[in-house]
Design a protein around this motif. Structure first.
Motif, short mmCIF file in Angstrom:
data_model
loop_
_atom_site.label_atom_id
_atom_site.label_comp_id
_atom_site.label_asym_id
_atom_site.label_seq_id
_atom_site.Cartn_x
_atom_site.Cartn_y
_atom_site.Cartn_z
N PHE A 1 12.71 6.93 0.89
CA PHE A 1 12.23 5.64 0.42
C PHE A 1 10.81 5.74 -0.12
N VAL A 2 9.95 6.48 0.59
CA VAL A 2 8.56 6.64 0.16
C VAL A 2 8.51 7.32 -1.20
N ASP A 3 9.32 8.36 -1.39
CA ASP A 3 9.33 9.07 -2.68
C ASP A 3 9.74 8.15 -3.83
N VAL A 4 10.77 7.35 -3.61
CA VAL A 4 11.26 6.44 -4.64
C VAL A 4 10.17 5.40 -4.98
N ALA A 5 9.58 4.83 -3.95
CA ALA A 5 8.55 3.80 -4.16
C ALA A 5 7.33 4.40 -4.86
N TYR A 6 6.89 5.55 -4.42
CA TYR A 6 5.71 6.18 -4.99
C TYR A 6 5.93 6.52 -6.46
N ASP A 7 7.08 7.09 -6.78
CA ASP A 7 7.38 7.45 -8.17
C ASP A 7 7.49 6.21 -9.04
N ALA A 8 8.15 5.15 -8.52
CA ALA A 8 8.35 3.93 -9.30
C ALA A 8 7.02 3.25 -9.63
N TYR A 9 6.17 3.14 -8.64
CA TYR A 9 4.90 2.44 -8.88
C TYR A 9 3.89 3.32 -9.59
N LEU B 1 0.88 -1.16 0.00
CA LEU B 1 0.00 0.00 0.00
C LEU B 1 0.91 1.21 0.00
N ILE B 2 0.81 2.06 -1.03
CA ILE B 2 1.76 3.16 -1.18
C ILE B 2 1.01 4.47 -1.35
N SER B 3 1.31 5.41 -0.47
CA SER B 3 0.80 6.77 -0.60
C SER B 3 1.99 7.71 -0.63
N SER B 4 1.74 8.98 -0.75
CA SER B 4 2.85 9.93 -0.74
C SER B 4 3.42 10.12 0.66
N GLN B 5 2.74 9.53 1.68
CA GLN B 5 3.21 9.69 3.06
C GLN B 5 3.94 8.47 3.60
N ARG B 6 3.59 7.26 3.09
CA ARG B 6 4.21 6.06 3.62
C ARG B 6 4.02 4.87 2.71
#
Length: 271
Positions: free
Chosen positions: A122-130, A96-101
């Motif tokens: 880490f959250v920024d990288v994951a959010y952008d990638a997905y 579950l990915i949001s811009s906060q966690r």
């Protein structure tokens, strides 16, 4: 990178994340149970983020074969609260990915835990990638009509009593697949039509118009139910053309059943 246990109940995990997410939530490679709980919880959260779900195609087809779940998902889609797309890589983690966690859903036996991190990098990288994965993914075409539309058109086109019975039967079921675990939507429609002695032509035309199934499917299902003794018909003359068929119950036990008992009685007769 710090992480903590969000919860150990999938329903509570999803509710917490949905209520705490402001704009967009990416749901990546959820399990069948996670999708079922997500749809249920999303119906109860008043201020939903945009839910972007990336799932395996075969799994999504299986989950959405349940009319109850699929029609509720269709309502969320029509409200622009949910979009379904296909995930090509089946080895992806459940996230579950949001811009906060980022929350990783971890299954251990019958227990589901949510391991979460709010590390900004880490959250920024994951959010952008997905988000990129999401933008490149193919859409999943859900053909089931929204439940709200099914109910409103049934009330308007056939009658409020029929809609009340339809809603009551659905409310008594956990699933509506027609695979032994529940009656399918066509069978339910025909049973409540028979309870109210509606014409086969009218219920099948409504079902085709709203997108539940074709008239041919309604006719085949009627024949099967008639052969098994659940439904009977009587001819109703019309001014021009062949007489039409009025649906009736073919078994006294169905007449004796309350609406919330109708599905279980019919299921027993079918078995």
């Amino acid at each position: 990178m710090a992480s903590n246990l969000l919860d150990d109940n999938i329903e509570d995990i999803l509710r917490t994340v949905l209520e705490d997410t402001d704009e967009t939530l990416l749901v990546v490679n959820p399990s069948v149970t996670a999708i079922e709980e997500l749809i249920d919880v999303a119906r109860e959260v008043s201020d939903l983020p945009e839910i972007r779900l990336l799932g395996d195609e075969s799994m999504l087809k299986d989950v959405m074969s349940d009319f109850i779940l699929a029609s509720n998902a269709a309502d969320l889609i029509e409200e622009d609260a949910l979009t379904l797309k296909l995930l090509e890589d089946e080895n992806e983690n459940s996230l579950l990915i949001s811009s906060q966690r980022v929350v990783a859903l971890v299954n251990v036996g019958d227990t589901v835990a949510g391991l979460t991190t709010d590390d900004a990098d880490f959250v920024d990288v994951a959010y952008d990638a997905y988000t990129t994965t999401w933008e490149e993914a193919s859409a999943f075409n859900l053909r089931t009509p929204p439940l709200s539309r099914v109910r409103s058109t049934l009330s308007e086109d056939i009658g409020e009593g029929v809609e009340d019975d339809f809603t009551g039967v659905l409310g008594s079921l956990q699933t509506a697949r027609g695979d032994g675990d529940g009656l399918d939507e066509v069978t339910i429609s025909l049973l409540v039509a028979a309870k109210n002695e509606v014409l086969l032509y009218d219920i099948s035309k409504w079902g085709e118009d709203v997108g539940i199934a074709s008239k041919a499917t309604f006719s085949r299902t009627k024949t099967r139910l008639e052969d098994m003794g659940l439904i009977d018909t009587e001819k109703v003359p019309i001014d021009v053309g062949r007489p039409r068929l009025r649906l009736k119950f073919g078994d006294e036990r169905l007449y004796e059943a309350n609406t919330d008992q109708l599905a279980s009685v019919a299921q027993n007769l079918l078995n």
